[in-house]
Design an enzyme around this catalytic site. Structure first.
Site, mmCIF file in Angstrom:
data_model
loop_
_atom_site.group_PDB
_atom_site.id
_atom_site.type_symbol
_atom_site.label_atom_id
_atom_site.label_comp_id
_atom_site.label_asym_id
_atom_site.label_seq_id
_atom_site.Cartn_x
_atom_site.Cartn_y
_atom_site.Cartn_z
ATOM 1 C CE LYS A 204 -3.538 2.201 2.808
ATOM 2 N NZ LYS A 204 -4.373 1.982 4.006
ATOM 3 C CE LYS A 262 -6.193 1.570 -0.096
ATOM 4 N NZ LYS A 262 -6.791 1.419 1.200
#
Ligand code: PBG
Length: 338
Positions: A204, A262
């Site tokens: 992320k 992400k």
């Protein structure tokens, strides 16, 4: 050039693009409703769904509205939802205490959805940022200069176990700090929830595109009262590819069931890298900013919403994602079903 000019070509790739039916035959990547996980925002009370300004078509839902939404998604063939809680600023503290316990908003929401649509996969977000007064994903160090990696984990384990007890099929630790997956796995197992999976936010990045989401969950503005002004000590530097792969390998070793990347659309190379290095399923999260910018451009009349929505998701799947968390889940399922 003369009209009679003719290339002496054996290979003419355009032959396979000549008609719609030929193009359908050679299509390599196909989206289906079962590819999608719908992120949903749940709030207290019974108020009508409230649209999030920066995310057209996305609503904060009371538990009854959430249940209704899940029923509709399930009917459309969307197999999973990922739940996020949004609470009032007044109930937040520095440790995100309001997120804990069997009666937390999230625990009640999970129970309600599992009761109404038992077959639907319910994934719950495990992070403190919607619940802390300072807006960070964990408790702060004594001098407030950073988030305390290890002290936060106890709270996350408690949260994960409560969500599992409420019926969550998977938990999704999203704080991007060290040792989350292993510790939560051990905590779930110790509490008898060996069957509950971990969808790990493995890779992320510290992205500017999370803006609309922070608005959606009403996360406190960072650096206002205490704590750092950004999340760069825990989320990844967008410049780093090798570091992303280290993170993915660690989560896999710690017992993650699914590895997630992400944001998605700006990190297609990373999705492909992770896909090539693991045999685990790979998820990608098309985040709020990715969603909002397509909507914004469409509102300006600059992009065609339906086409760009489809293309953005197709690219993510082509890059190697087995499943995609996207705020377009419902719209896509409707179109794909039609
Ligand atoms: C943090 C968290 C974030 C998102 C989900 N959980 C990002 C952040 O604020 O750091 C982003 C999702 C989105 O933008 O759609 N726990």
């Amino acid at each position: 050039m003369a009209a009679s000019f003719k290339l002496d070509l054996t290979q003419r790739p355009r032959r396979l693009r000549r008609t719609g039916s030929i193009r359908a035959l050679v299509e390599e990547t196909v989206l289906r409703p079962a590819d999608f996980i719908a992120p949903l925002f749940v709030v207290e009370g019974k108020a009508a769904p409230e649209e999030i300004k920066s995310m057209p078509g996305v609503f904060r839902l009371s538990i009854p509205s959430l249940v209704k939404e899940c029923r509709e998604l399930w009917k459309l063939g969307v197999p999973a939802v990922d739940l996020f809680g949004k609470v009032e600023a007044g109930v937040k503290d520095d440790a995100g205490t309001v997120a804990m316990g069997a009666d937390s908003l999230m625990a009640r929401a999970i129970r309600a959805v599992k009761k109404a649509v038992p077959e639907m996969t319910v994934i719950s977000d495990i992070a403190l940022d919607p619940y802390t007064a300072h807006g960070h994903d964990g408790v702060l160090t004594d001098d407030g200069s950073d988030v305390h990696n290890d002290r936060t984990i106890e709270l996350l384990i408690q949260m994960a176990v409560e969500h599992a007890r409420a019926g969550a099929d998977m938990v999704a630790p999203s704080d991007m700090m060290d040792g989350r997956v292993g510790a939560i796995r051990a905590g779930l197992d110790a509490a008898g929830f060996e069957h509950v999976g971990i969808l790990a936010y493995s890779v992320k990045f510290a992205s500017g595109y999370y803006g609309p989401f922070r608005d959606a969950v009403g996360a406190a503005k960072l650096g206002q009262k205490t704590g750092p002004a950004d999340k760069k000590t825990y989320q990844l530097n967008p410049a780093n590819r090798r570091e992303a792969l280290i993170e993915a390998a660690l989560d896999e070793a710690e017992g993650a069931d699914i590895l997630m990347v992400k944001p998605a659309g700006l990190y297609l190379d990373i999705i492909r890298d992770v896909r090539d290095r693991t045999d685990k399923p790979v998820a990608a999260y098309q985040i709020s900013g990715e969603y909002s910018q397509i909507h914004a451009a469409a509102r300006m009349g600059w992009l065609d919403l339906a086409r760009c929505r489809h293309e953005s998701l197709l690219a993510i799947k082509r890059a190697g994602a087995d499943m995609i968390l996207t705020y377009f889940a419902k719209d896509m399922a409707k179109v794909l079903k039609a």
